[in-house]
Design a protein around this motif. Structure first.
Motif, PDB file in Angstrom:
ATOM      1  N   GLU A 190       4.443  -2.706  -0.756  1.00 22.40           N
ATOM      2  CA  GLU A 190       4.363  -3.735   0.274  1.00 22.40           C
ATOM      3  C   GLU A 190       3.857  -3.173   1.590  1.00 22.40           C
ATOM      4  O   GLU A 190       4.103  -2.013   1.929  1.00 22.40           O
ATOM      5  N   ALA A 191       3.142  -4.027   2.312  1.00 20.77           N
ATOM      6  CA  ALA A 191       2.681  -3.707   3.668  1.00 20.77           C
ATOM      7  C   ALA A 191       3.441  -4.626   4.618  1.00 20.77           C
ATOM      8  O   ALA A 191       3.341  -5.857   4.513  1.00 20.77           O
ATOM      9  N   ARG A 192       4.214  -4.042   5.530  1.00 21.71           N
ATOM     10  CA  ARG A 192       5.070  -4.833   6.412  1.00 21.71           C
ATOM     11  C   ARG A 192       4.848  -4.490   7.876  1.00 21.71           C
ATOM     12  O   ARG A 192       4.629  -3.333   8.236  1.00 21.71           O
ATOM     13  N   ARG A 193       4.914  -5.532   8.702  1.00 21.74           N
ATOM     14  CA  ARG A 193       4.893  -5.350  10.149  1.00 21.74           C
ATOM     15  C   ARG A 193       6.318  -5.065  10.629  1.00 21.74           C
ATOM     16  O   ARG A 193       7.283  -5.292   9.891  1.00 21.74           O
ATOM     17  N   PRO A 194       6.463  -4.620  11.870  1.00 20.38           N
ATOM     18  CA  PRO A 194       7.814  -4.354  12.390  1.00 20.38           C
ATOM     19  C   PRO A 194       8.737  -5.567  12.341  1.00 20.38           C
ATOM     20  O   PRO A 194       9.960  -5.419  12.230  1.00 20.38           O
ATOM     21  N   ASP A 195       8.174  -6.786  12.423  1.00 18.22           N
ATOM     22  CA  ASP A 195       9.015  -7.992  12.391  1.00 18.22           C
ATOM     23  C   ASP A 195       9.380  -8.412  10.964  1.00 18.22           C
ATOM     24  O   ASP A 195      10.034  -9.440  10.754  1.00 18.22           O
ATOM     25  N   GLY A 196       8.939  -7.655   9.957  1.00 18.30           N
ATOM     26  CA  GLY A 196       9.276  -7.965   8.578  1.00 18.30           C
ATOM     27  C   GLY A 196       8.243  -8.782   7.834  1.00 18.30           C
ATOM     28  O   GLY A 196       8.322  -8.938   6.615  1.00 18.30           O
TER      29      GLY A 196
END
Length: 221
Positions: free
Chosen positions: A143-149
């Protein structure tokens, strides 16, 4: 199961030998419940698991019984492995279920023959369709996730038959992702994680036994 006890005619107050055997069996069951034989992960011993008000015999899968919270087991007839027990177990739904995910909190202890009278088989009852354990198939999600999820899934691999195989590929993929950190999309963190295989979404998975996980990841990146 209701038993009727008979008194011996020549010995007032004494139980018939066959009834005494039932009493002894019942006392052994109570003793086993009061003092379960401890079970430890990785011991390779059959375990006694709770299924509703019953207790069943479960056989851990070799190499997949080291978890402290979850192991993989197969439900077996209490009299396994004799042929009559196999036939009886088939009729009652013991066979054909495959490997199941068993929470260790549902394990009473190591299996003891004294628990036999508490099984479905002892009462000639079929196992319920839902025994409270999911099938033991596993997957790996990259998975590729941003800091906000927020983010998205890059790759799904599965099903794996054993947790250690899924964990091995997840570790390989994480190592590969760390090596490509410099080329990663800004603002995203990419990780490989093991999780239960989602049977309802099986078409989105790549078969890990027919494909190389690292090669699949490289093609996507």
């Amino acid at each position: 199961m209701i038993r009727r006890f008979r008194r011996c005619g020549h010995a007032p107050g004494a139980l018939a030998p066959q009834d005494q055997a039932v009493v002894d069996e019942f006392r052994a069951m109570l003793a086993a419940l009061r003092s379960p034989d401890p079970w430890a992960p990785g011991s390779g011993r059959d375990v006694a698991v709770r299924i509703g008000p019953f207790i069943e015999r479960a056989r851990p899968r070799p190499g997949d019984d080291h978890g402290t919270e979850m192991i993989t087991v197969a439900l077996v007839h209490p009299d396994a492995p004799n042929a009559a027990a196999h036939r009886h177990g088939h009729d009652l739904g013991y066979t054909g279920r495959g490997w199941l995910r068993c929470e260790t909190t549902e394990i009473l202890g190591a299996w003891q023959p004294a628990y036999t009278m508490l099984t479905h088989a002892a009462g000639n009852f079929p196992l319920p369709d839902d025994v409270g354990m999911d099938r033991a198939h596993y997957g790996v999600h990259v998975e590729a996730r941003r800091p906000d999820g927020s983010g998205h899934t890059l790759l799904r691999l599965g099903p794996y038959a054993q947790t250690w195989l899924a964990s091995r590929d997840a570790d390989r993929l994480d190592t590969e992702l760390e090596g490509k950190a410099a080329t990663a999309a800004p603002g995203f963190t990419r990780t490989a994680t093991t999780m239960p295989f989602d049977v309802s979404d099986h078409e989105s998975y790549s078969d890990p036994y027919e494909n190389d996980a690292v090669a699949l990841l490289a093609a996507i990146i």
